[in-house]
Motif scaffolding. Structure first.
Motif, PDB file in Angstrom:
ATOM      1  N   THR A   8       0.809  -1.224   0.000  1.00  0.00           N
ATOM      2  CA  THR A   8       0.000   0.000   0.000  1.00  0.00           C
ATOM      3  C   THR A   8       0.837   1.266   0.000  1.00  0.00           C
ATOM      4  OG1 THR A   8      -0.130   0.012   2.419  1.00  0.00           O
ATOM      5  CG2 THR A   8      -1.855  -1.178   1.220  1.00  0.00           C
ATOM      6  N   GLY A   9       2.158   1.120   0.184  1.00  0.00           N
ATOM      7  CA  GLY A   9       3.019   2.298   0.216  1.00  0.00           C
ATOM      8  C   GLY A   9       2.859   3.124   1.473  1.00  0.00           C
ATOM      9  N   GLN A  10       2.314   2.543   2.516  1.00  0.00           N
ATOM     10  CA  GLN A  10       2.105   3.264   3.760  1.00  0.00           C
ATOM     11  C   GLN A  10       3.253   2.992   4.735  1.00  0.00           C
ATOM     12  OE1 GLN A  10      -2.139   3.451   5.182  1.00  0.00           O
ATOM     13  NE2 GLN A  10      -2.377   1.734   3.757  1.00  0.00           N
ATOM     14  N   THR A  11       3.296   3.789   5.777  1.00  0.00           N
ATOM     15  CA  THR A  11       4.288   3.596   6.833  1.00  0.00           C
ATOM     16  C   THR A  11       3.599   3.694   8.185  1.00  0.00           C
ATOM     17  OG1 THR A  11       4.810   5.959   6.898  1.00  0.00           O
ATOM     18  CG2 THR A  11       6.175   4.560   5.453  1.00  0.00           C
ATOM     19  N   LEU A  12       4.240   3.124   9.199  1.00  0.00           N
ATOM     20  CA  LEU A  12       3.743   3.227  10.558  1.00  0.00           C
ATOM     21  C   LEU A  12       4.356   4.437  11.237  1.00  0.00           C
ATOM     22  CD1 LEU A  12       3.975  -0.489  11.758  1.00  0.00           C
ATOM     23  CD2 LEU A  12       1.944   0.730  10.987  1.00  0.00           C
ATOM     24  N   VAL A  13       3.554   5.166  11.965  1.00  0.00           N
ATOM     25  CA  VAL A  13       4.063   6.310  12.718  1.00  0.00           C
ATOM     26  C   VAL A  13       3.548   6.205  14.143  1.00  0.00           C
ATOM     27  CG1 VAL A  13       4.215   7.839  10.720  1.00  0.00           C
ATOM     28  CG2 VAL A  13       2.092   7.746  12.045  1.00  0.00           C
ATOM     29  N   ASP A  14       4.296   6.735  15.084  1.00  0.00           N
ATOM     30  CA  ASP A  14       3.878   6.735  16.477  1.00  0.00           C
ATOM     31  C   ASP A  14       2.710   7.688  16.691  1.00  0.00           C
ATOM     32  OD1 ASP A  14       5.736   4.869  17.336  1.00  0.00           O
ATOM     33  OD2 ASP A  14       7.285   6.394  17.668  1.00  0.00           O
ATOM     34  N   ASP A  15       1.765   7.268  17.529  1.00  0.00           N
ATOM     35  CA  ASP A  15       0.641   8.119  17.907  1.00  0.00           C
ATOM     36  C   ASP A  15       1.024   8.861  19.191  1.00  0.00           C
ATOM     37  OD1 ASP A  15      -1.702   9.310  18.669  1.00  0.00           O
ATOM     38  OD2 ASP A  15      -2.907   7.472  18.723  1.00  0.00           O
ATOM     39  N   PRO A  16       1.175  10.177  19.129  1.00  0.00           N
ATOM     40  CA  PRO A  16       1.599  10.920  20.340  1.00  0.00           C
ATOM     41  C   PRO A  16       0.574  10.855  21.466  1.00  0.00           C
ATOM     42  CG  PRO A  16       0.897  12.430  18.607  1.00  0.00           C
ATOM     43  CD  PRO A  16       0.969  11.071  17.971  1.00  0.00           C
TER      44      PRO A  16
END
Length: 419
Positions: free
Chosen positions: A337-345
């Motif tokens: 999907t071309g997505q990345t994981l990012v932290d949720d603040p």
């Protein structure tokens, strides 16, 4: 939920030939204990209930007492017009006798007379009035069961402690003649049951496979599978890798062992396991998960899924533990999907502990032991505890609100971590 209990092949009662721990009696015991109520159906033999039913109740009130304080509804049928009225009165007196102490629903009878003409060719009742009377009676019984349940109050918070991890009871699938925990349990049990093997065919509900094909198929599933039956006996795992390469290691010597032997009793692990089993057995949930981060974030994320197994009558028959590393699946999804994981603040989750905040965790299903695969050296050093009493009768009524359910004790999720 109300179960209809089939008396089955129960032997005639005899104190000289004690069959209390026999499979037939234990099967009825477990079914009655795990039912909200019991419906007993009797014909009439010489103005009384049958000798076979009377004998069965003798077994259920001799050394075990699963009918005590259990709601019971009596219905009956006969060839003639009286519809088993005298047999029902006889059965009521038996069920209310000391040692049985069932709670027979008062003031209601269902008397089906002329039974040979009452059903059509498909076994269905023909008369609409009779159907309505029976339907209304069952509705009343269901309400009465719920009233008694409310009067009894909520289940004690420590009810899970009654789970017997030693597999000392029996269920209708227990293989007798080989001791649980025997390292050669598989071969001995297969010999006793003449179990199919190799190229023998097995008819399943949606196909026919050889035993070899079943083994190949189960080993190919990208997850570790474990089957524990409703007697808390470890029966099977899909032996897809050596123990040292598994997330939750198993060995071929473990099947047949009671859960008390599979899990070393360290840091209250047995209590955690009892909570898991009791939560699934009593229908508080059908599945819950425990994440076990065993490596750095975004490298590996192993999850233990504990799924209740039910038969075609929706009766609890054990647990399927599915252990899987979700990270390769997530990684592939991100690539596609071309997505990345990012932290949720704003997240309150401790990613390193795999647990929610303490306040949130207290409202969730209990954390579970992921070390079901404790090494043989650990299990051998831990003696099995003395058999606990069987779990008390439990509420299987899906309509009970979540707010009414007793809170589960907080569990140390780290206590079960494999090392």
């Amino acid at each position: 939920m109300v179960y209809f209990v089939d008396r089955g092949p129960v032997p005639m009662f005899s104190e000289d030939d004690d069959q209390t721990n026999g499979m037939a009696v234990q099967y009825l015991k477990h079914r009655i204990e795990n039912a909200d109520g019991v419906i007993m159906v009797t014909p009439e033999h010489n103005h009384t209930t049958t000798a076979a039913l009377k004998s069965t109740i003798e077994w259920l009130s001799y050394k075990i007492h699963p009918l005590e304080d259990k709601p019971v509804l009596i219905v009956g049928a006969s060839y003639f017009t009286q519809g088993s009225s005298r047999a029902q009165l006889d059965l009521r007196e038996i069920l209310e006798a000391p040692g049985v102490n069932a709670l027979v629903m008062p003031g209601n009878e269902f008397l089906l007379g002329n039974v040979r003409d009452a059903f059509d060719d498909n076994g269905n009742l023909k008369d609409g009035g009779t159907i309505n009377r029976l339907s209304n009676l069952l509705i009343k019984f269901s309400k009465w069961v719920n009233v008694l349940k409310a009067l009894k109050g909520p289940e004690p918070a420590d009810a899970y402690k009654n789970e017997d991890l030693t597999a000392s009871g029996k269920t209708d699938t227990t293989i007798e003649g080989v001791k649980p925990g025997d390292p050669d349990w598989i071969e001995k049990a297969a010999k006793l049951t003449n179990a199919a093997s190799g190229k023998d065919y097995v008819k399943l509900d949606a196909g026919i496979l050889t035993v070899d094909q079943l083994n190949w198929f189960l080993k190919s599933i990208p997850a570790e599978l474990t089957y524990v039956d409703d007697n808390n006996q470890f029966l099977y795992y899909n032996h897809k890798a050596p123990a040292e390469k598994m997330f939750a290691s198993r060995t071929p010597q473990q099947p047949g062992s009671p859960m008390s032997a599979v899990h070393p009793d360290k840091r209250n692990v047995h209590d955690h396991v009892k909570q898991v089993i009791h939560t699934l057995r009593t229908g508080k949930t059908d599945m819950f998960q425990l994440a076990e981060p065993v490596d750095k974030k975004n490298v590996k994320w192993v999850v233990n899924n504990y799924q209740a197994i039910h038969d075609e009558d929706n009766i609890y028959r054990g647990i399927n533990e599915i252990v899987i590393d979700f990270w390769p699946i997530i990684k592939k999804y991100l690539e596609m999907t071309g997505q990345t994981l990012v932290d949720d603040p704003n997240s309150k989750v401790d990613a390193n502990a795999s647990a929610s905040t303490k306040e949130e965790a207290a409202t969730e299903a209990p954390a579970v032991d992921a070390s079901a695969s404790a090494s043989e050296s650990e299990t051998e050093s831990q003696p099995a505890p003395a058999p606990a009493t069987q779990a008390p009768a439990v509420d299987a009524d899906a309509s009970a609100s979540e707010e009414d359910a007793p809170a589960q004790p907080e569990v140390d999720a780290d206590a079960s971590a494999s090392k």
